[in-house]
Design a protein around this motif. Structure first.
Motif, PDB file in Angstrom:
ATOM      1  N   ARG A 162       0.871  -1.173   0.000  1.00  0.00           N
ATOM      2  CA  ARG A 162       0.000   0.000   0.000  1.00  0.00           C
ATOM      3  C   ARG A 162       0.910   1.227   0.000  1.00  0.00           C
ATOM      4  N   GLN A 163       0.412   2.331  -0.526  1.00  0.00           N
ATOM      5  CA  GLN A 163       1.260   3.509  -0.689  1.00  0.00           C
ATOM      6  C   GLN A 163       1.884   3.953   0.621  1.00  0.00           C
ATOM      7  N   GLU A 164       1.074   3.986   1.685  1.00  0.00           N
ATOM      8  CA  GLU A 164       1.605   4.476   2.953  1.00  0.00           C
ATOM      9  C   GLU A 164       2.703   3.566   3.502  1.00  0.00           C
ATOM     10  N   GLY A 165       2.576   2.255   3.248  1.00  0.00           N
ATOM     11  CA  GLY A 165       3.603   1.327   3.704  1.00  0.00           C
ATOM     12  C   GLY A 165       4.900   1.490   2.942  1.00  0.00           C
ATOM     13  N   VAL A 166       4.799   1.674   1.628  1.00  0.00           N
ATOM     14  CA  VAL A 166       6.003   1.884   0.814  1.00  0.00           C
ATOM     15  C   VAL A 166       6.697   3.166   1.250  1.00  0.00           C
ATOM     16  N   ARG A 167       5.927   4.223   1.434  1.00  0.00           N
ATOM     17  CA  ARG A 167       6.506   5.502   1.859  1.00  0.00           C
ATOM     18  C   ARG A 167       7.241   5.353   3.189  1.00  0.00           C
ATOM     19  N   ALA A 168       6.647   4.602   4.125  1.00  0.00           N
ATOM     20  CA  ALA A 168       7.253   4.432   5.447  1.00  0.00           C
ATOM     21  C   ALA A 168       8.534   3.611   5.367  1.00  0.00           C
TER      22      ALA A 168
END
Length: 320
Positions: free
Chosen positions: A286-292
């Motif tokens: 998910r986008q937020e996981g990749v960003r983190a």
């Protein structure tokens, strides 16, 4: 004037030693497992190319859609004069980026296969005679020392291959990528996204049985390289969705009790009926996981692009 240079960073016997170690460790532990990199001998690579053309297997088409739409933007944002591709294989995935990078001076493909690197370089230099290609025979999961080439550099890791790494391995890998980057350099990362379970499982368990043959190919590799006697047809292909971890698992399940001898390791491995070997994890994101995860490694995501159906994403990041 084009140049082609090939640098071997792995000892001649490195892959053979790694296979022996992985098989010994993986088949003597509980539960049993084997790393997915051993799928890819010549036959395995052919099978995977066939998989990418199957109707169920969307990631290759989805990523290509993004690359067609966004390569000009990637080129404009990075201004890259060197493109480094990790796990380059045939280098087909990066053709759109290579065409868009009008100021490109050097291409650095990184792969464990010398034949794949030389074949891709020959094809590319026939089209781009002004390009400098410095290929590295290397394992991209280990720390790399890149050749001296002009910056800015763009490091590309495509195909969703990062999903084959477990969380701790992913973090170590992203930190190693961060260590390669200088100010102004960037990382282009391909990630497959979380979606409906039926779509995900079908992509790894196609109706034609190509993925099943690909999965069993790891046993064929062990038979050939280590003198084992795995009866391939006695192992069933299994693909399932692990909702808690948000990854697909591929496994090989013994149809009946079977005992396997691995001559080169002086090892006997017994399976009870229904016992499994995990051969691949393919995490979905998910986008937020990749960003983190990028942020934890010292990378700041600046762009996030998906295909029209929202199945796959490419992200562009820079060193913090």
């Amino acid at each position: 004037m084009s140049t082609f240079q090939l640098t071997r960073t792995l000892p001649d016997d490195a892959m053979a030693a790694a296979l022996r170690a992985d098989v010994m460790h993986g088949l003597t532990r509980t539960p049993k497992e084997l790393p997915p990199k051993w799928f890819y001998d010549a036959r395995g690579s052919e099978l995977f190319e066939e998989i990418t053309r199957l109707p169920e297997y969307y990631p290759t088409r989805a990523e290509r859609e993004i690359l067609v739409a966004r390569s000009a933007r990637i080129a404009a944002e990075t201004g890259a004069r060197t493109l480094v591709e990790l796990g380059s294989g045939s280098s087909e995935k990066t053709r759109h980026i290579l065409d868009a990078l009008t100021e490109l001076h050097s291409y650095v493909p990184v792969d464990v296969s010398e034949s794949a690197l030389t074949g891709a370089a020959e094809a590319l230099l026939a089209e781009r005679p002004e390009l400098h290609v410095h290929a590295l025979i290397a394992d991209f999961t280990r720390s790399l020392t890149l050749p001296e080439t002009p910056g800015p550099r763009l490091v590309a890791f495509l195909g969703g291959t990062i999903g084959n790494l477990l969380p701790g391995e992913r973090q170590a890998f992203l930190r190693s990528v961060r260590a390669m980057l200088s100010p102004g350099d960037a990382l282009l990362l391909g990630t497959d996204l979380v979606k409906e379970e039926a779509v995900l499982v079908a992509a790894y368990d196609d109706a034609a049985g190509v993925t099943a043959e690909f999965n069993r190919n790891v046993l064929a590799v062990i038979n050939r390289e280590l003198g084992a006697d795995f009866p391939l047809d006695d192992f069933a292909h299994v693909a399932l969705w692990n909702a808690e971890e948000e990854w697909i698992e591929m496994r090989l399940r013994a149809r009946d009790a079977v005992t396997v001898k691995i001559r080169e390791l002086d090892l006997v491995v017994s399976f009870v009926a229904g016992e499994e070997i995990r051969t691949e994890v393919s995490a979905k994101f998910r986008q937020e996981g990749v960003r983190a995860e990028l942020a934890e490694a010292g990378l700041k995501m600046s762009e996030w692009w998906t295909d029209a159906a929202g199945r796959f994403a490419l992200s562009l990041s820079t060193a913090v």
